[in-house]
Scaffold this motif. Structure first.
Motif, PDB file in Angstrom:
ATOM      1  N   THR A   4      -3.777   5.964   7.233  1.00  0.00           N
ATOM      2  CA  THR A   4      -2.609   6.580   6.607  1.00  0.00           C
ATOM      3  C   THR A   4      -2.436   7.990   7.167  1.00  0.00           C
ATOM      4  O   THR A   4      -3.418   8.680   7.468  1.00  0.00           O
ATOM      5  CB  THR A   4      -2.750   6.631   5.077  1.00  0.00           C
ATOM      6  OG1 THR A   4      -3.988   7.295   4.771  1.00  0.00           O
ATOM      7  CG2 THR A   4      -2.725   5.240   4.472  1.00  0.00           C
ATOM      8  N   GLN A  28       0.104   4.370   9.533  1.00  0.00           N
ATOM      9  CA  GLN A  28       1.145   4.212   8.529  1.00  0.00           C
ATOM     10  C   GLN A  28       1.446   5.576   7.918  1.00  0.00           C
ATOM     11  O   GLN A  28       0.601   6.148   7.207  1.00  0.00           O
ATOM     12  CB  GLN A  28       0.659   3.242   7.438  1.00  0.00           C
ATOM     13  CG  GLN A  28       1.769   2.886   6.477  1.00  0.00           C
ATOM     14  CD  GLN A  28       1.245   2.267   5.190  1.00  0.00           C
ATOM     15  OE1 GLN A  28       0.051   2.019   5.031  1.00  0.00           O
ATOM     16  NE2 GLN A  28       2.152   2.020   4.257  1.00  0.00           N
ATOM     17  N   VAL A  30       2.727   8.031   5.265  1.00  0.00           N
ATOM     18  CA  VAL A  30       2.863   7.828   3.813  1.00  0.00           C
ATOM     19  C   VAL A  30       3.583   8.979   3.118  1.00  0.00           C
ATOM     20  O   VAL A  30       4.183   8.790   2.062  1.00  0.00           O
ATOM     21  CB  VAL A  30       1.489   7.602   3.133  1.00  0.00           C
ATOM     22  CG1 VAL A  30       0.899   6.253   3.541  1.00  0.00           C
ATOM     23  CG2 VAL A  30       0.521   8.738   3.413  1.00  0.00           C
ATOM     24  N   ILE A  49       8.999   7.345   3.025  1.00  0.00           N
ATOM     25  CA  ILE A  49       7.705   7.884   2.581  1.00  0.00           C
ATOM     26  C   ILE A  49       7.938   8.859   1.422  1.00  0.00           C
ATOM     27  O   ILE A  49       9.076   9.133   1.049  1.00  0.00           O
ATOM     28  CB  ILE A  49       6.976   8.584   3.750  1.00  0.00           C
ATOM     29  CG1 ILE A  49       7.859   9.710   4.319  1.00  0.00           C
ATOM     30  CG2 ILE A  49       6.615   7.575   4.838  1.00  0.00           C
ATOM     31  CD1 ILE A  49       7.212  10.489   5.449  1.00  0.00           C
ATOM     32  N   GLU A  62      -2.420  12.175  -2.017  1.00  0.00           N
ATOM     33  CA  GLU A  62      -2.300  11.040  -1.091  1.00  0.00           C
ATOM     34  C   GLU A  62      -3.621  10.714  -0.394  1.00  0.00           C
ATOM     35  O   GLU A  62      -3.814   9.597   0.073  1.00  0.00           O
ATOM     36  CB  GLU A  62      -1.234  11.328  -0.029  1.00  0.00           C
ATOM     37  CG  GLU A  62       0.168  11.572  -0.587  1.00  0.00           C
ATOM     38  CD  GLU A  62       0.799  10.321  -1.171  1.00  0.00           C
ATOM     39  OE1 GLU A  62       0.409   9.202  -0.776  1.00  0.00           O
ATOM     40  OE2 GLU A  62       1.673  10.461  -2.046  1.00  0.00           O
TER      41      GLU A  62
END
Ligand SMILES: NC(=O)c1ccc[n+]([C@@H]2O[C@H](COP(=O)([O-])OP(=O)(O)OC[C@H]3O[C@@H](n4cnc5c(N)ncnc54)[C@H](O)[C@@H]3O)[C@@H](O)[C@H]2O)c1
Length: 326
Positions: A4, A28, A30, A49, A62
């Motif tokens: 992430t 990815q 986020v 996001i 996060e």
């Protein structure tokens, strides 16, 4: 394995990092944080996001595997130290920090936290630069003799964010921001660190307290001399690096084209542009995380670039050439 990614700073360069994430299965995105709620919201909406205005809160909530820091230079150290304290691996935009002492603090904190940090020195991933380096290393043009690097850009254009013109936020002007690319390019092409610099800068800019031009003579540890000539004043833009050998020349237009000359004319070199530079950059970070292989733009290497910028400013102040510890 997937990672992430949260991006700290939603300004100009952040889009390149988000686009690279979108192209890579392993990454990815986020979340994004920016002091400007509007900018954070815009970017968050574009990439699907979460937006934040407080980057520390974003990293705490996060807990991303990777923090990409794209903040003004005076915030690089603070953000890198905080991201490291949260256990994030870090891609920190160039230049590493405001000065070599700040670089040392970052290196110490990152090592203590046991995370991996690399600097976004994109010169290492630009296809034309890589093709030029391959020709240099092949010996096809004989002995490398010298490099002449020239950059002209209207640095004072309205679109440039205001912090770039404040020395206490940017660390310097065109030499700090774009000179760091030139220093990096010369070190990359020669495979050697710059150990000597003499420079002169000017302050005729329409705003701020930063230098608007600079000219420098440098020499690498391997003995290759180079000049860096940068102007942020008006006139046609130019970004050209002439690489001179005993048996020919290369003309490198970074991010545009590469030309080779063995007699009186230039011919264009075919360049492999199949993988975008920001993807190659993330690949290096992932390899560092997974295999412990430090990228070429390691923390120590990136500190060397700041040391050269500092030497250039010292040379202007003292009118003497400066030795740089390697
Ligand atoms: N690798 C490259 O080729 C390249 C190109 C451009 C910029 N850069 C580097 O990227 C960095 C950012 O440059 P930029 O052009 O994107 O600048 P920018 O001003 O466009 O973006 C910086 C963003 O950070 C935000 N910000 C400022 N303080 C903040 C804080 N405390 N918390 C959260 N957000 C905050 C600003 O609102 C702004 O949106 C610089 O280090 C610059 O030198 C690298």
């Amino acid at each position: 394995m997937g990672y992430t990614v949260a991006v700290v700073g939603a300004g100009g360069i952040s889009a390149q990092h988000f686009e690279a994430c979108q192209m890579m299965d392993q990454l990815q995105a986020v979340a994004v944080a920016d002091l400007s709620q509007e900018r954070a919201n815009d970017v968050a909406q574009r990439y699907g996001i979460k937006p934040y205005t407080d980057y520390k809160q974003m990293l705490e909530v996060e807990k991303p595997d990777i923090a990409v820091i794209t903040l003004p230079h005076f915030l690089h150290k603070e953000a890198a130290l905080f991201a490291a304290s949260q256990g994030c691996h870090i891609l920190l935009e160039k230049p590493m920090a405001m000065n070599a002492a700040e670089c040392d603090d970052i290196i110490e904190a990152v090592k203590a936290a046991g995370v991996k940090l690399m600097i976004g020195h994109t010169q290492h991933y630009i296809p034309e630069n890589l093709a030029a380096k391959a020709i240099i290393d092949s010996g096809e043009l004989g002995q490398l003799v010298m490099i002449q690097d020239t950059r002209h850009v209207n640095y004072y254009a309205d679109k440039r964010p205001a912090w770039f013109f404040e020395k206490n936020k940017a660390g310097g002007g065109i030499f700090m921001n774009l000179g760091s690319h030139s220093i990096d390019k010369i070190q990359l092409l020669t495979g050697s660190r710059i150990v000597e610099a003499k420079a002169s800068v000017s302050y005729y800019g329409s705003k701020g307290d930063i230098e608007g031009s600079g000219i420098a003579w440098v020499r690498t540890k391997s003995g290759i001399p180079a000049t860096i000539c940068q102007s942020g004043y008006k006139g046609a833009s130019k970004n050209e690096t002439e690489i001179i050998f005993t048996d020919g020349k290369l003309k490198l237009l970074t991010s545009e084209s590469l030309w080779i000359s063995k007699d009186q004319k230039y011919e264009e070199v075919t360049v492999d542009r199949s993988t975008p530079p920001f993807v190659l950059q993330f690949n290096d970070l992932i390899r560092y995380i997974e295999e412990g292989i430090a990228p070429s733009a390691s923390m120590e290497y990136s500190r060397s670039i700041i040391a050269v910028v500092e030497a250039m400013y010292r040379s202007e102040e003292t009118s003497h050439d400066q030795a740089i510890a390697d």
